[in-house]
Scaffold this active site. Structure first.
Site, PDB file in Angstrom:
ATOM      1  N   SER A  89       1.186  -0.973   0.424  1.00  0.00           N
ATOM      2  CA  SER A  89       0.408  -0.093  -0.438  1.00  0.00           C
ATOM      3  C   SER A  89       0.874   1.432   0.456  1.00  0.00           C
ATOM      4  CB  SER A  89      -0.609  -0.522   1.093  1.00  0.00           C
ATOM      5  OG  SER A  89      -1.227   1.623   1.585  1.00  0.00           O
ATOM      6  N   HIS A 125      -1.704  -1.522  -3.867  1.00  0.00           N
ATOM      7  CA  HIS A 125      -2.415  -1.036  -3.614  1.00  0.00           C
ATOM      8  C   HIS A 125      -2.252   0.955  -3.375  1.00  0.00           C
ATOM      9  CE1 HIS A 125      -6.024  -2.087  -1.267  1.00  0.00           C
ATOM     10  NE2 HIS A 125      -5.862  -1.020  -0.329  1.00  0.00           N
ATOM     11  N   ASP A 130      -4.314   3.256  -2.213  1.00  0.00           N
ATOM     12  CA  ASP A 130      -5.750   3.881  -1.239  1.00  0.00           C
ATOM     13  C   ASP A 130      -6.117   5.414  -1.663  1.00  0.00           C
ATOM     14  OD1 ASP A 130      -5.841   1.982   0.546  1.00  0.00           O
ATOM     15  OD2 ASP A 130      -4.019   2.105   1.292  1.00  0.00           O
ATOM     16  N   MET A 156      -8.452   8.493  -0.745  1.00  0.00           N
ATOM     17  CA  MET A 156      -9.401   9.241   0.537  1.00  0.00           C
ATOM     18  C   MET A 156     -10.401  10.483  -0.037  1.00  0.00           C
ATOM     19  SD  MET A 156      -6.967   7.850   3.617  1.00  0.00           S
ATOM     20  CE  MET A 156      -6.466   6.203   3.851  1.00  0.00           C
ATOM     21  N   HIS A 169      -7.765   1.254  -4.169  1.00  0.00           N
ATOM     22  CA  HIS A 169      -8.933   1.039  -3.420  1.00  0.00           C
ATOM     23  C   HIS A 169     -10.001   2.690  -3.133  1.00  0.00           C
ATOM     24  CE1 HIS A 169      -9.311   0.126   1.306  1.00  0.00           C
ATOM     25  NE2 HIS A 169     -10.611   0.024   0.963  1.00  0.00           N
ATOM     26  N   MET A 187     -12.221   4.399  -0.651  1.00  0.00           N
ATOM     27  CA  MET A 187     -12.255   4.897   0.173  1.00  0.00           C
ATOM     28  C   MET A 187     -13.209   6.539  -0.245  1.00  0.00           C
ATOM     29  SD  MET A 187      -9.974   3.874   3.048  1.00  0.00           S
ATOM     30  CE  MET A 187      -8.504   4.161   1.306  1.00  0.00           C
ATOM     31  N   MET A 243     -12.016  -4.892   4.928  1.00  0.00           N
ATOM     32  CA  MET A 243     -11.188  -4.211   5.685  1.00  0.00           C
ATOM     33  C   MET A 243     -10.915  -4.987   7.154  1.00  0.00           C
ATOM     34  SD  MET A 243     -10.397  -2.130   4.021  1.00  0.00           S
ATOM     35  CE  MET A 243      -9.350  -0.739   5.525  1.00  0.00           C
ATOM     36  N   ASP A 297      -6.940  -6.354   4.152  1.00  0.00           N
ATOM     37  CA  ASP A 297      -5.910  -5.180   3.941  1.00  0.00           C
ATOM     38  C   ASP A 297      -6.051  -4.362   5.833  1.00  0.00           C
ATOM     39  OD1 ASP A 297      -5.642  -2.495   3.913  1.00  0.00           O
ATOM     40  OD2 ASP A 297      -7.007  -1.371   2.308  1.00  0.00           O
TER      41      ASP A 297
HETATM   42  C1  DX5 Z   1      -6.694   1.580   5.535  1.00  0.00           C
HETATM   43  C2  DX5 Z   1      -5.448   1.589   3.881  1.00  0.00           C
HETATM   44  C3  DX5 Z   1      -4.750   0.494   4.374  1.00  0.00           C
HETATM   45  C4  DX5 Z   1      -3.316   0.816   4.671  1.00  0.00           C
HETATM   46  C5  DX5 Z   1      -2.820  -0.059   5.652  1.00  0.00           C
HETATM   47  O1  DX5 Z   1      -7.093   2.714   5.114  1.00  0.00           O
HETATM   48  O2  DX5 Z   1      -7.066   0.615   3.090  1.00  0.00           O
HETATM   49  O3  DX5 Z   1      -4.181   0.065   2.581  1.00  0.00           O
HETATM   50  O4  DX5 Z   1      -2.769   1.441   3.793  1.00  0.00           O
HETATM   51  O5  DX5 Z   1      -1.562  -0.002   6.586  1.00  0.00           O
HETATM   52  P1  DX5 Z   1      -1.169  -1.228   6.985  1.00  0.00           P
HETATM   53  O6  DX5 Z   1      -0.815  -2.186   6.365  1.00  0.00           O
HETATM   54  O7  DX5 Z   1      -0.077  -0.006   7.989  1.00  0.00           O
HETATM   55  O8  DX5 Z   1      -1.792  -1.413   8.259  1.00  0.00           O
HETATM   56 ZN    ZN Z   2      -6.405  -0.268   1.337  1.00  0.00          ZN
END
Ligand code: DX5
Ligand code: ZN
Length: 218
Positions: free
Chosen positions: A7, A32, A34, A36, A65, A67, A136, A174
């Site tokens: 990620s 991956h 993320d 947000m 991903h 969010m 998640m 994740d």
């Molecule tokens: C959280 C993200 C994850 C996050 C995982 O909302 O979707 O992808 O980056 O990070 P670690 O592996 O550090 O828990």
């Molecule tokens: Zn993620």
């Protein structure tokens, strides 16, 4: 097939192309990403221009991903920016079938993610139309949180339903994945493992990727 998905939320954003190249060289299978929006989750990460720039610098599979509150509006834009797979949240706004169609209409792979409080059954109707389910194992929004072991029965329930339907599904986890937790998620039925801090936080990426693969025990 087991896949390790670093990620980039935990990467050095000022050196993103090099970070991703280093993960490719280390044997990671996909990247991956993320996204947000500060509404769906209480954090803001990166957006469409970053995915577009990254696409020019890497041939790695980009697992995006989302969010965010309104995937129907933004999923096609991330597809055009160069995502290979788009994963949206079942808790987001909009009709899931319409969002799946919008993603498929762009020729992209499609997944649905569930927050910790959402039961497995919420996504059962959509399983035949998906390439991946993302469970998640932390509340989405931040890296570096603790793995929620009580999500393992949900992973197992989704795997069981896919088997009942005769679907060979990728199940991604994740949040909080490291050498001490990956085996539990794998035993429950996950085969794609997102890791941020357990990979980008380490000095030797290749050793870190290998350690995860070994501890998955698949
Ligand atoms: C959280 C993200 C994850 C996050 C995982 O909302 O979707 O992808 O980056 O990070 P670690 O592996 O550090 O828990
Ligand atoms: Zn993620």
């Amino acid at each position: 097939m087991i896949q390790i998905a670093p990620s980039i939320l935990s990467a050095d954003f000022a050196s993103l192309a090099q970070e991703v190249a280093a993960m490719k060289a280390a044997g990671a299978h996909l990247i991956h990403v993320d996204i947000m929006d500060g509404h769906f989750v209480p954090n803001i990460s990166l957006g469409i221009p970053v995915v577009k720039s990254l696409r020019k610098k890497t041939d790695m599979f980009l697992d995006v991903h989302l969010m965010l509150t309104d995937p129907l509006v933004y999923a096609p834009q991330f597809a055009d920016a160069g995502a290979d797979m788009i994963v949206f949240h079942i808790e987001s706004q909009g009709d899931p079938y319409s969002i799946i169609s919008a993603i498929r209409g762009k020729g992209k792979k499609c997944g649905i993610s569930l927050k910790p409080k959402t039961p497995a059954e919420a996504i059962f109707p959509y399983l035949p139309f998906l390439d991946m389910v993302l469970v998640m194992t932390v509340e989405p929004g931040f890296g570096g949180q603790k793995f929620m072991e009580d999500m393992c029965p949900k992973i197992a329930a989704i795997r069981k339903e896919c088997e009942r339907l005769g679907i060979s599904m990728d199940i991604e986890v994740d949040g909080g994945i490291d050498v001490s937790t990956i085996g539990k998620a794998a035993a429950a039925g996950a085969n794609v493992f997102v890791a941020g801090s357990a990979l980008f936080g380490k000095p030797d990426y290749q050793a870190a990727v290998q350690a995860l693969i070994e501890h998955a025990g698949l």
